[in-house]
Design a protein around this motif. Sequence first.
Motif, PDB file in Angstrom:
ATOM      1  N   ASP A   1      -9.757 -30.844   7.236  1.00 41.05           N
ATOM      2  CA  ASP A   1      -9.184 -31.952   7.269  1.00 41.05           C
ATOM      3  C   ASP A   1     -10.198 -33.053   7.620  1.00 41.05           C
ATOM      4  O   ASP A   1     -11.114 -32.949   8.616  1.00 41.05           O
ATOM      5  N   PRO A   2     -10.048 -34.361   6.936  1.00 43.63           N
ATOM      6  CA  PRO A   2     -10.828 -35.391   7.344  1.00 43.63           C
ATOM      7  C   PRO A   2     -11.050 -35.826   8.499  1.00 43.63           C
ATOM      8  O   PRO A   2     -11.929 -36.248   9.163  1.00 43.63           O
ATOM      9  N   ARG A   3      -9.743 -35.889   9.170  1.00 40.41           N
ATOM     10  CA  ARG A   3      -9.636 -36.348  10.328  1.00 40.41           C
ATOM     11  C   ARG A   3     -10.346 -35.461  11.613  1.00 40.41           C
ATOM     12  O   ARG A   3     -10.914 -35.955  12.549  1.00 40.41           O
TER      13      ARG A   3
ATOM     14  N   THR B   1     -18.134 -29.825   7.929  1.00 37.28           N
ATOM     15  CA  THR B   1     -17.199 -29.699   6.897  1.00 37.28           C
ATOM     16  C   THR B   1     -15.681 -29.045   7.159  1.00 37.28           C
ATOM     17  O   THR B   1     -14.977 -28.990   6.368  1.00 37.28           O
ATOM     18  N   GLY B   2     -15.715 -28.583   8.334  1.00 41.82           N
ATOM     19  CA  GLY B   2     -14.500 -28.098   8.817  1.00 41.82           C
ATOM     20  C   GLY B   2     -14.695 -27.062  10.110  1.00 41.82           C
ATOM     21  O   GLY B   2     -15.516 -27.179  10.507  1.00 41.82           O
ATOM     22  N   LEU B   3     -13.510 -26.386  10.341  1.00 43.53           N
ATOM     23  CA  LEU B   3     -13.542 -25.404  11.439  1.00 43.53           C
ATOM     24  C   LEU B   3     -13.335 -24.051  10.886  1.00 43.53           C
ATOM     25  O   LEU B   3     -12.478 -23.851  10.238  1.00 43.53           O
ATOM     26  N   TYR B   4     -14.404 -22.970  11.341  1.00 46.57           N
ATOM     27  CA  TYR B   4     -14.269 -21.592  11.059  1.00 46.57           C
ATOM     28  C   TYR B   4     -13.444 -21.042  12.238  1.00 46.57           C
ATOM     29  O   TYR B   4     -13.818 -20.987  13.385  1.00 46.57           O
ATOM     30  N   ILE B   5     -12.205 -20.456  11.880  1.00 43.03           N
ATOM     31  CA  ILE B   5     -11.486 -19.819  12.738  1.00 43.03           C
ATOM     32  C   ILE B   5     -11.471 -18.124  12.899  1.00 43.03           C
ATOM     33  O   ILE B   5     -11.718 -17.720  14.180  1.00 43.03           O
TER      34      ILE B   5
END
Length: 128
Positions: free
Chosen positions: A59-61, A13-17
């Motif tokens: 981001d979908p990409r 679902t995403g990237l955790y920074i």
Amino acid sequence: MLVTSQCNGDRVTGLYIGDDNVRRYFPKRVSRIELQLGHLRIECGLTPLFWKGRPEIHDPRLCLWLEAKQSQRKARRSPMSLAMIPSGDHSFALGLVSPEDRSENRNGFGEEEEAPDSAPDEVTAFAR
């Protein structure tokens, strides 16, 4: 910096920074960053919540790229560690971190990870 993918079941679902990375690498005036994903370069937006306790990039990409990398792993449902290396103004290269890289304190690009600043000698001497 080390970051992790965010998963919900088999989906990324995403990237955790992480809050510390946000304070160190992301000025509040920046609303978009560029990510280098292998040979692909994308621009991702950062929401105002990014600096308010939700340090995540969706981001979908990016998710499709992460899912492709995640599907090659045995532990598909667990988040994977990635190295996010500054590569210019508001630009970062993203790469996988292997267990060998983590044990040798290296990022996903075979480079030495920067060690955190150590305490001054007088503080360390006090702690002994």
